[in-house]
Design an enzyme around this catalytic site. Structure first.
Site, PDB file in Angstrom:
ATOM      1  N   HIS A  10       0.863  -1.182   0.000  1.00 20.89           N
ATOM      2  CA  HIS A  10       0.000   0.000   0.000  1.00 20.89           C
ATOM      3  C   HIS A  10       0.898   1.230   0.000  1.00 20.89           C
ATOM      4  O   HIS A  10       2.052   1.187   0.427  1.00 20.89           O
ATOM      5  CB  HIS A  10      -0.953  -0.004   1.191  1.00 20.89           C
ATOM      6  CG  HIS A  10      -0.268   0.081   2.521  1.00 20.89           C
ATOM      7  ND1 HIS A  10       0.205   1.271   3.043  1.00 20.89           N
ATOM      8  CD2 HIS A  10       0.024  -0.880   3.435  1.00 20.89           C
ATOM      9  CE1 HIS A  10       0.758   1.044   4.222  1.00 20.89           C
ATOM     10  NE2 HIS A  10       0.664  -0.256   4.481  1.00 20.89           N
ATOM     11  N   GLU A  83      -2.264  -7.165   6.918  1.00 21.53           N
ATOM     12  CA  GLU A  83      -1.012  -7.224   7.667  1.00 21.53           C
ATOM     13  C   GLU A  83      -1.166  -8.225   8.811  1.00 21.53           C
ATOM     14  O   GLU A  83      -2.279  -8.631   9.149  1.00 21.53           O
ATOM     15  CB  GLU A  83      -0.702  -5.820   8.212  1.00 21.53           C
ATOM     16  CG  GLU A  83       0.564  -5.717   9.044  1.00 21.53           C
ATOM     17  CD  GLU A  83       1.812  -6.154   8.302  1.00 21.53           C
ATOM     18  OE1 GLU A  83       2.035  -7.383   8.192  1.00 21.53           O
ATOM     19  OE2 GLU A  83       2.574  -5.284   7.857  1.00 21.53           O
TER      20      GLU A  83
END
Length: 179
Positions: A10, A83
């Site tokens: 990201h 994550e």
């Protein structure tokens, strides 16, 4: 039949800039991150990508939206690309989470998951890709756990070795072939 995977993290988040380990918190892109996401779109829109898969966490989904939202390329959200869940340590200083990260390779963070569990979660996503995308080129937008799972799938390295490595961001991302 193999699948070509383009992987990028990201774009830069406000937490990245402040040195925070966001984990499973949503996070938000910084001004520089929004510019990085737009650059990603310019770089990748005509790169033969047939679908973009992104973590459902806000910072990754926002990256995908800015980069590909009006491109006609499908953007698909999948929680398995998240994550590692640092549990009670989500939102802690990144330097603290990084310092003892090897202690959580196989033992879950309090209220969270271990790095092994996070990589297994992403591996489950990777195992599902051939059912629809075999022989094609797709993009994944995710986090460090996504990167580590791709590295493990293509190199066979251990979770401990991958977690011990220093991660170096690449503006051009990474490319993998699975299968």
């Amino acid at each position: 039949m193999s699948i070509e995977i383009v992987y990028e993290t990201h774009a830069l988040s406000e937490d990245n800039e402040r040195g925070i380990a966001t984990g499973w918190l949503p996070g938000r892109l910084s001004a520089q991150g929004r510019a990085n996401a737009a650059d990603m779109g310019r770089r990748r829109r005509d790169d033969g990508i047939v679908a973009v898969f992104t973590s459902d966490l806000r910072r990754a989904a926002e990256t995908a939206q800015i980069a590909f939202g009006d491109s006609g390329i499908p953007v698909l959200h999948d929680w398995r690309l998240r994550e590692c869940d640092f549990g009670a340590r989500n939102g802690s200083p990144a330097v603290d989470v990084k310092l003892d990260r090897l202690e959580y390779c196989d033992r879950p963070y309090p209220g969270g998951e271990s790095h092994s569990q996070a990589l297994a979660r992403v591996a489950g996503f990777l195992a599902d890709l051939p059912s629809r995308w075999a022989g094609q080129r797709v993009m994944l937008i995710g986090h460090l756990a996504t990167y580590r799972a791709l590295e493990q799938a293509t190199t066979g390295r251990t979770v401990r070795d991958l977690v011990a490595d220093e991660f170096e961001w690449r503006p051009e991302g990474w490319e993998y072939r699975l299968g």
